[in-house]
Design an enzyme around this catalytic site. Structure first.
Site, PDB file in Angstrom:
ATOM      1  CG  HIS A   6      -2.093  -0.894   1.109  1.00  0.00           C
ATOM      2  ND1 HIS A   6      -2.032  -2.215   1.486  1.00  0.00           N
ATOM      3  CD2 HIS A   6      -3.351  -0.693   0.635  1.00  0.00           C
ATOM      4  CE1 HIS A   6      -3.207  -2.788   1.269  1.00  0.00           C
ATOM      5  NE2 HIS A   6      -4.021  -1.890   0.754  1.00  0.00           N
ATOM      6  CE  LYS A  34      -3.904  -0.578   4.795  1.00  0.00           C
ATOM      7  NZ  LYS A  34      -5.210   0.054   5.079  1.00  0.00           N
TER       8      LYS A  34
END
EC number: 1.17.1.8
Length: 242
Positions: A131, A135
């Site tokens: 990600h 995040k």
């Protein structure tokens, strides 16, 4: 037109849902809510509420929802057992949909990974999620959902077999070990790989999201569907009928 309230409207997903709703023909925005807003107004003006906030935000939402039940679509990740229990309890008086990922492709990945785990019983399982650098939680909620599914398919308790990292001289890999690894960097929307590895061959199941619109559109479709359901807990499998 179904009126959808967005809870956590200033977040990345909240903004993406707002953008996608502008072109939606079956639903429209009722209220854009963020921390410090008017919860009573959110519930009064909404037919269904989509939550992409934070664990503390979801906790507050569920507590208030008991006083004014409305269908809730919850996509917040990083929820602890206390919040999940509260969610289950609240679903006795309102329909609640909960998923760590609103992508239909990820739902199919989860289904296929579970089946592969059953069929490839002697294969080692490793899960990798990637990600963007912003995040906050790791592993991702989706990776943990995938891990739960493959462990359950083999009648294993995930908390007893999960490995979250390897370093130093740790010995050989155990037979039932399920590793869940995380990478963070750049602007990666989301990529999940469930790998099954055996001597001489391996199988990898991949899903890559290239836009948050994928999750936003999925959440909107689910919200429209949920607005017509009775009080209980729902998952992506209920929505897909699998």
């Amino acid at each position: 037109m179904i009126k959808i309230g967005i809870y956590g409207a200033k977040g990345r997903m909240g903004k993406q849902i707002e953008e996608c709703l502008k072109s939606e023909t079956q639903a429209q925005i009722s209220i854009l809510y963020d921390k410090g807003g008017n919860l009573e107004e959110l519930f009064e003006k909404s037919d269904v509420i989509i939550d992409f906030s934070s664990p503390s935000g979801t906790h507050e939402l569920l507590n208030y929802a008991r006083t004014m039940p409305k269908p809730l679509v919850i996509g917040t990740t990083g929820l602890d057992e206390k919040i999940l229990h509260l969610m289950q309890s609240a679903s006795e008086v309102m329909p609640i949909f909960y998923a760590t990922n609103m992508s239909l492709g990820v739902a199919v990945l989860n289904y296929l990974a579970s089946k592969a785990s059953q069929m490839l019983k002697n294969f080692d399982i490793e899960i990798l999620e990637m990600h963007h650098r912003h995040k906050k939680d790791a592993p991702s909620g989706t990776a943990m959902t995938l891990a739960q599914s493959v462990a359950k398919a083999r009648n294993l308790e995930l908390e007893k077999v999960r490995v979250s990292g390897r370093d130093g001289i740790i010995g050989e890999r155990s037979k039932d070990e399920i590793a869940v690894m995380s990478l963070r960097g750049g602007d990666i929307v989301g990529r999940h790989t469930v790998g099954f590895y055996e001597d001489g061959e391996f199988l990898e199941l991949n899903h890559t999201a290239t836009s948050r619109a994928t999750f936003a559109k999925g959440a909107i479709k689910i919200a429209i569907w949920l607005s017509k359901q009775e009080a209980k807990m729902y998952s992506i499998n209920d929505f897909l009928g699998i």
